[in-house]
Design a protein around this motif. Structure first.
Motif, PDB file in Angstrom:
ATOM      1  N   LEU A 181     -46.157  20.378  -0.038  1.00 20.00           N
ATOM      2  CA  LEU A 181     -46.259  19.052   0.567  1.00 20.00           C
ATOM      3  C   LEU A 181     -45.531  18.227  -0.438  1.00 20.00           C
ATOM      4  CD1 LEU A 181     -50.041  17.733   0.751  1.00 20.00           C
ATOM      5  CD2 LEU A 181     -48.540  18.113   2.302  1.00 20.00           C
ATOM      6  N   ALA A 182     -45.288  18.981  -1.828  1.00 17.62           N
ATOM      7  CA  ALA A 182     -44.166  18.027  -2.832  1.00 17.62           C
ATOM      8  C   ALA A 182     -42.469  19.162  -2.701  1.00 17.62           C
ATOM      9  CB  ALA A 182     -44.276  19.078  -4.248  1.00 17.62           C
ATOM     10  N   LEU A 183     -42.716  19.959  -1.880  1.00 18.06           N
ATOM     11  CA  LEU A 183     -41.791  20.524  -1.253  1.00 18.06           C
ATOM     12  C   LEU A 183     -40.587  19.800  -0.679  1.00 18.06           C
ATOM     13  CD1 LEU A 183     -41.382  24.133  -1.596  1.00 18.06           C
ATOM     14  CD2 LEU A 183     -40.942  22.707  -2.950  1.00 18.06           C
ATOM     15  N   ARG A 184     -41.445  19.123   0.891  1.00 18.04           N
ATOM     16  CA  ARG A 184     -40.869  18.092   2.094  1.00 18.04           C
ATOM     17  C   ARG A 184     -40.218  17.223   1.387  1.00 18.04           C
ATOM     18  NH1 ARG A 184     -45.380  19.562   6.757  1.00 18.04           N
ATOM     19  NH2 ARG A 184     -43.954  21.806   7.285  1.00 18.04           N
ATOM     20  N   PRO A 185     -40.564  16.316   0.513  1.00 15.81           N
ATOM     21  CA  PRO A 185     -39.772  14.969  -0.133  1.00 15.81           C
ATOM     22  C   PRO A 185     -38.260  15.338  -0.784  1.00 15.81           C
ATOM     23  CG  PRO A 185     -41.955  15.452  -0.810  1.00 15.81           C
ATOM     24  CD  PRO A 185     -42.573  16.003  -0.196  1.00 15.81           C
ATOM     25  N   ALA A 186     -39.467  16.481  -1.455  1.00 16.65           N
ATOM     26  CA  ALA A 186     -37.974  16.743  -2.227  1.00 16.65           C
ATOM     27  C   ALA A 186     -36.548  17.077  -2.105  1.00 16.65           C
ATOM     28  CB  ALA A 186     -38.846  18.063  -3.274  1.00 16.65           C
ATOM     29  N   VAL A 232     -50.895  14.801 -10.405  1.00 14.83           N
ATOM     30  CA  VAL A 232     -50.778  15.312  -9.226  1.00 14.83           C
ATOM     31  C   VAL A 232     -49.693  14.433  -7.778  1.00 14.83           C
ATOM     32  CG1 VAL A 232     -51.021  16.070  -6.691  1.00 14.83           C
ATOM     33  CG2 VAL A 232     -52.671  16.837  -8.590  1.00 14.83           C
ATOM     34  N   ALA A 233     -50.160  13.320  -7.945  1.00 11.71           N
ATOM     35  CA  ALA A 233     -49.408  12.703  -7.231  1.00 11.71           C
ATOM     36  C   ALA A 233     -48.186  11.944  -7.842  1.00 11.71           C
ATOM     37  CB  ALA A 233     -50.201  11.054  -7.451  1.00 11.71           C
ATOM     38  N   SER A 234     -48.085  11.649  -9.138  1.00  7.60           N
ATOM     39  CA  SER A 234     -46.679  11.328 -10.399  1.00  7.60           C
ATOM     40  C   SER A 234     -45.847  12.839 -10.162  1.00  7.60           C
ATOM     41  CB  SER A 234     -46.817  10.649 -11.194  1.00  7.60           C
ATOM     42  OG  SER A 234     -47.828  11.984 -12.113  1.00  7.60           O
ATOM     43  N   THR A 235     -46.352  14.014 -10.373  1.00  7.08           N
ATOM     44  CA  THR A 235     -45.053  14.952 -10.125  1.00  7.08           C
ATOM     45  C   THR A 235     -44.937  15.573  -9.119  1.00  7.08           C
ATOM     46  OG1 THR A 235     -46.396  16.155 -11.715  1.00  7.08           O
ATOM     47  CG2 THR A 235     -45.711  17.546 -10.572  1.00  7.08           C
ATOM     48  N   SER A 236     -45.640  14.954  -7.780  1.00 12.86           N
ATOM     49  CA  SER A 236     -44.255  15.481  -6.270  1.00 12.86           C
ATOM     50  C   SER A 236     -43.318  14.079  -6.420  1.00 12.86           C
ATOM     51  CB  SER A 236     -45.836  14.669  -4.991  1.00 12.86           C
ATOM     52  OG  SER A 236     -46.838  15.632  -5.178  1.00 12.86           O
ATOM     53  N   ARG A 237     -43.663  12.841  -6.188  1.00 11.69           N
ATOM     54  CA  ARG A 237     -42.654  12.159  -6.572  1.00 11.69           C
ATOM     55  C   ARG A 237     -41.964  11.876  -7.356  1.00 11.69           C
ATOM     56  NH1 ARG A 237     -42.859   6.772  -5.740  1.00 11.69           N
ATOM     57  NH2 ARG A 237     -40.982   5.637  -5.879  1.00 11.69           N
ATOM     58  N   LEU A 253     -37.736   9.620 -13.463  1.00 15.91           N
ATOM     59  CA  LEU A 253     -37.443  10.964 -13.845  1.00 15.91           C
ATOM     60  C   LEU A 253     -37.848  11.644 -15.695  1.00 15.91           C
ATOM     61  CD1 LEU A 253     -33.574  10.705 -13.047  1.00 15.91           C
ATOM     62  CD2 LEU A 253     -35.730  11.237 -11.748  1.00 15.91           C
ATOM     63  N   LEU A 254     -37.856  10.499 -16.308  1.00 17.66           N
ATOM     64  CA  LEU A 254     -38.358  10.467 -17.744  1.00 17.66           C
ATOM     65  C   LEU A 254     -39.569  10.475 -17.993  1.00 17.66           C
ATOM     66  CD1 LEU A 254     -35.707   8.339 -19.149  1.00 17.66           C
ATOM     67  CD2 LEU A 254     -35.231  10.588 -18.507  1.00 17.66           C
ATOM     68  N   MET A 268     -37.568  11.973  -6.535  1.00 21.78           N
ATOM     69  CA  MET A 268     -36.831  11.818  -6.771  1.00 21.78           C
ATOM     70  C   MET A 268     -35.443  12.358  -8.519  1.00 21.78           C
ATOM     71  SD  MET A 268     -37.414   8.328  -6.686  1.00 21.78           S
ATOM     72  CE  MET A 268     -36.658   7.324  -7.675  1.00 21.78           C
ATOM     73  N   CYS A 269     -36.248  13.231  -9.147  1.00 17.13           N
ATOM     74  CA  CYS A 269     -35.240  14.244  -9.252  1.00 17.13           C
ATOM     75  C   CYS A 269     -33.828  14.728  -7.973  1.00 17.13           C
ATOM     76  CB  CYS A 269     -35.723  15.124 -10.496  1.00 17.13           C
ATOM     77  SG  CYS A 269     -36.995  14.575 -11.703  1.00 17.13           S
ATOM     78  N   ALA A 270     -34.438  15.098  -7.281  1.00 20.22           N
ATOM     79  CA  ALA A 270     -34.030  15.974  -6.339  1.00 20.22           C
ATOM     80  C   ALA A 270     -32.501  15.043  -5.218  1.00 20.22           C
ATOM     81  CB  ALA A 270     -34.689  16.185  -4.986  1.00 20.22           C
ATOM     82  N   ALA A 271     -33.241  13.491  -5.399  1.00 21.92           N
ATOM     83  CA  ALA A 271     -31.705  12.589  -4.497  1.00 21.92           C
ATOM     84  C   ALA A 271     -30.573  12.842  -4.908  1.00 21.92           C
ATOM     85  CB  ALA A 271     -33.090  11.178  -4.606  1.00 21.92           C
ATOM     86  N   PRO A 272     -30.603  12.300  -6.463  1.00 20.25           N
ATOM     87  CA  PRO A 272     -28.698  12.391  -7.553  1.00 20.25           C
ATOM     88  C   PRO A 272     -28.465  13.731  -7.027  1.00 20.25           C
ATOM     89  CG  PRO A 272     -30.601  12.092  -9.313  1.00 20.25           C
ATOM     90  CD  PRO A 272     -31.324  12.318  -7.672  1.00 20.25           C
ATOM     91  N   PHE A 273     -28.818  15.338  -6.533  1.00 14.63           N
ATOM     92  CA  PHE A 273     -28.249  16.117  -6.095  1.00 14.63           C
ATOM     93  C   PHE A 273     -27.263  15.517  -4.688  1.00 14.63           C
ATOM     94  CE2 PHE A 273     -30.617  17.950  -9.405  1.00 14.63           C
ATOM     95  CZ  PHE A 273     -29.789  18.411  -9.975  1.00 14.63           C
ATOM     96  N   GLY A 274     -28.977  15.472  -3.901  1.00 11.70           N
ATOM     97  CA  GLY A 274     -27.765  14.934  -2.000  1.00 11.70           C
ATOM     98  C   GLY A 274     -26.724  14.244  -2.036  1.00 11.70           C
ATOM     99  N   ALA A 275     -26.650  12.766  -3.051  1.00 12.92           N
ATOM    100  CA  ALA A 275     -25.777  11.970  -3.499  1.00 12.92           C
ATOM    101  C   ALA A 275     -24.355  12.970  -3.290  1.00 12.92           C
ATOM    102  CB  ALA A 275     -25.997  11.030  -4.020  1.00 12.92           C
TER     103      ALA A 275
END
Length: 426
Positions: free
Chosen positions: A225-230, A346-351, A59-60, A355-362
């Protein structure tokens, strides 16, 4: 993607072995760190701090880390990251022997392990296409094997091994994980050298990081490709947050049965990783990605309606298969079409987006279960996954995939931003 029957190079075997050993260590520490924290406190917030600390580096520093990887030698970055993690784990192991373990120490270790993982994973993602010559079919085969080994080690073998080793002493699982990182570092150090990324003169690190993030958001294929895991992480974390409660209250599953339920999902993940290349060849990569996303949504819908443990286990296995296939096809495609000098960013932006989306889901999952019913987060997650499938279907269609691959082949450097006819820009 077209078929490519060439053998994977010898260097890939060493990379696969290194990542398999490292994944085993990850599984050990994934079980051991929370249990160690639990032996020190029963405060849920303190336990959450240790768990969350491992995700904070993404995240940071996610995009900045990718920019650094694009400046550094990728092989050296990988083995130094693993060697550093091996040394790091000696600190809590020593503290355990001396009875000096504490929650702040475990949180700091989790954070630094996550930071090392950020650099290792990003560098490994960028190194693989250099090792394989950016052949799309080879990338699919390689990612299938890497994903399968990671799932087996971190999902099946590592966690029970971590729990068993902890019974021998609090320092034992930490030392085992340290050994796994040390062995991985030695193996990675022996890999073939890859061309070092050409630095872009006159650009600051922050500007390079922004350029990598902008590249993802401006390209419809990469954005899809980035939106799907997010979006998927929002849905899956909403499910994961209430899954234990759902299993107990609605399915009548005890603690042992819940472990079997999770094993069903991991088993599906192995199957999905194994058939990903076949799906890509049979349906085309774009259509295959749309189908696997739809399968995930329908499987979660099946889980939401389940009143029988066996139906729920089957639904989770199907969902895991969809996820496993997606996590082979999407990275392989990204590695085939992104320029080498941008791969880390590109890889780290997608990841980072995922990762940022996960806490919102919880948080959403907990709120829905509290406000409405324990099944509500599952129905909501299914609806979100199916909506995401519909929205991104055109963004990752076979036509877009083939255009991107043709551009990559014609320019020599996949989707080089200097190539003015590069397609798929918003």
């Amino acid at each position: 993607m077209t078929s490519d029957m060439r053998e994977l190079p010898t260097g890939f075997g060493r990379l696969w072995t290194a990542q398999t050993i490292s994944s085993l260590g990850d599984g050990v520490s994934h079980a051991a760190l929370p249990l160690l924290a639990l032996s020190l406190t029963r405060d849920p917030m303190a336990l959450a701090v240790v768990t969350a600390a491992g995700t904070l580096p993404w995240l940071l520093f996610g995009v900045l880390g990718g920019a650094l990887v694009d400046r550094w030698d990728r092989r050296r970055t990988m083995w130094i990251a693993d060697a550093a993690r091996a040394v790091l784990l000696a600190i809590p192991a020593g503290a355990a022997v001396l009875d000096l373990l504490s929650i702040p120490l475990l949180a700091a270790v989790a954070f630094l392990l996550g930071l090392g993982g950020l650099f290792f994973d990003t560098a490994a993602t960028a190194y693989l296409p250099d090792l394989l010559g950016r052949a799309p079919a080879l990338l699919e085969r390689a990612n299938s094997r890497l994903r399968g080994a990671q799932t087996a080690m971190s999902g099946f073998v590592g966690p029970p091994a971590g729990s068993a080793l902890l019974a021998l002493g609090r320092a034992v699982p930490l030392l085992a994980d340290a050994m796994s990182f040390a062995l991985s570092a030695v193996l990675v150090r022996s890999l073939p050298a890859a061309p070092r990324p050409v630095p872009q003169a006159g650009e600051s690190l922050l500007r390079q990081a922004r350029a990598g993030a902008s590249y993802v958001f401006r390209d419809r294929l990469l954005l899809g490709l980035a939106l799907r895991p997010a979006v998927g992480n929002v849905a899956f974390l909403a499910v994961e947050t209430v899954l234990a409660l759902f299993a107990k209250e609605r399915l009548g599953i005890d603690t042992y049965g819940f472990g079997l339920l999770l094993t069903a999902e991991a088993t599906g993940g192995l199957l999905g990783a194994g058939i990903a290349s076949f799906l890509g060849r049979r349906l085309g990569t774009g259509t295959a990605l749309t189908c696997t996303a739809a399968v995930e949504g329908l499987a979660v819908l099946g889980l939401a309606t389940a009143s029988d443990p066996y139906v729920a286990g089957l639904a989770l296995a199907v969902c895991g298969a969809g996820m496993g296939a997606t996590m082979v096809l999407a990275p392989s495609l990204r590695q085939a079409v992104v320029p080498a000098h941008l791969m880390g960013r590109v890889a780290s932006t997608s990841r980072m987006l995922a990762m940022c989306a996960a806490p919102f889901g919880a948080l959403i999952g907990g709120w829905l279960a509290t406000t409405y019913d324990v099944r509500t987060p599952l129905y909501s997650a299914a609806g979100l996954l199916l909506a995401m499938t519909a929205i991104t279907a055109s963004m990752t269609s076979n036509r877009r995939v083939e255009e991107a691959l043709r551009t990559a082949a014609s320019t020599g450097d996949p989707k080089d931003p200097a190539h003015k006819s590069a397609p798929d820009l918003l």
